[in-house]
Design a protein around this motif. Structure first.
Motif, PDB file in Angstrom:
ATOM      1  N   LEU A  11       0.800  -1.229   0.000  1.00 38.48           N
ATOM      2  CA  LEU A  11       0.000   0.000   0.000  1.00 38.48           C
ATOM      3  C   LEU A  11       0.831   1.277   0.000  1.00 38.48           C
ATOM      4  CD1 LEU A  11      -3.026  -0.864   2.308  1.00 38.48           C
ATOM      5  CD2 LEU A  11      -2.882  -0.907  -0.182  1.00 38.48           C
ATOM      6  N   GLU A  15      -2.706   2.178  -4.465  1.00 33.64           N
ATOM      7  CA  GLU A  15      -3.985   2.271  -3.755  1.00 33.64           C
ATOM      8  C   GLU A  15      -4.506   0.923  -3.277  1.00 33.64           C
ATOM      9  OE1 GLU A  15      -5.879   5.089  -2.880  1.00 33.64           O
ATOM     10  OE2 GLU A  15      -3.941   5.970  -3.357  1.00 33.64           O
ATOM     11  N   LYS A  16      -4.232  -0.138  -4.045  1.00 37.49           N
ATOM     12  CA  LYS A  16      -4.711  -1.458  -3.651  1.00 37.49           C
ATOM     13  C   LYS A  16      -3.832  -2.528  -4.264  1.00 37.49           C
ATOM     14  CE  LYS A  16      -8.434  -1.011  -6.898  1.00 37.49           C
ATOM     15  NZ  LYS A  16      -9.861  -1.042  -7.034  1.00 37.49           N
ATOM     16  N   LYS A  35      -6.963   0.380   0.766  1.00 38.12           N
ATOM     17  CA  LYS A  35      -6.961   1.627   1.533  1.00 38.12           C
ATOM     18  C   LYS A  35      -8.344   1.931   2.100  1.00 38.12           C
ATOM     19  CE  LYS A  35      -2.852   3.646   0.311  1.00 38.12           C
ATOM     20  NZ  LYS A  35      -1.907   4.258   1.190  1.00 38.12           N
ATOM     21  N   ASP A  90      -7.097   1.184   6.511  1.00 34.59           N
ATOM     22  CA  ASP A  90      -6.205   0.430   5.627  1.00 34.59           C
ATOM     23  C   ASP A  90      -6.111  -1.010   6.127  1.00 34.59           C
ATOM     24  OD1 ASP A  90      -5.790   2.855   4.399  1.00 34.59           O
ATOM     25  OD2 ASP A  90      -3.625   2.912   4.748  1.00 34.59           O
TER      26      ASP A  90
END
Length: 100
Positions: A11, A15-16, A35, A90
């Protein structure tokens, strides 16, 4: 034979992250890192699954019942059970797919 599986925190740079980390004739393991605020729309799995939360907080809606999972929680779902995911903080979790 034993096999060590190491997963990195992805992360920091994106973002992923959704990554298959293990495959076998009886199971697959996918590492999902998301996230805060990410949503995975309702879906199901053809196989029974275990969700193992390693970090963060994530909400699963399973057939209309809500589960808030945090670090070290494990959730089991039967095959074809509809569910959606909403990330509270997260998160890093494993999805273990059990094949018959």
């Amino acid at each position: 034979m034993a096999k060590l599986i190491h997963t990195e925190n992805e992360l920091a740079g994106k973002e992923k992250s959704l990554k298959k980390v293990f495959g076998h004739d009886k199971s697959n393991i996918v590492n999902i890192q998301l996230k805060t605020g990410e949503v995975i729309p309702e879906h199901d799995s053809k196989d029974p699954i275990f969700i193992i939360v390693r970090k963060g907080e994530v909400k699963f809606d399973c057939s209309g019942e809500e589960y808030i999972l945090t670090s070290s929680d494990i959730l089991f779902m039967e095959a074809k059970e509809k569910h959606s995911v909403e990330v509270v903080t997260d998160t890093d979790f494993l999805v273990v797919f059990l094949r018959g």
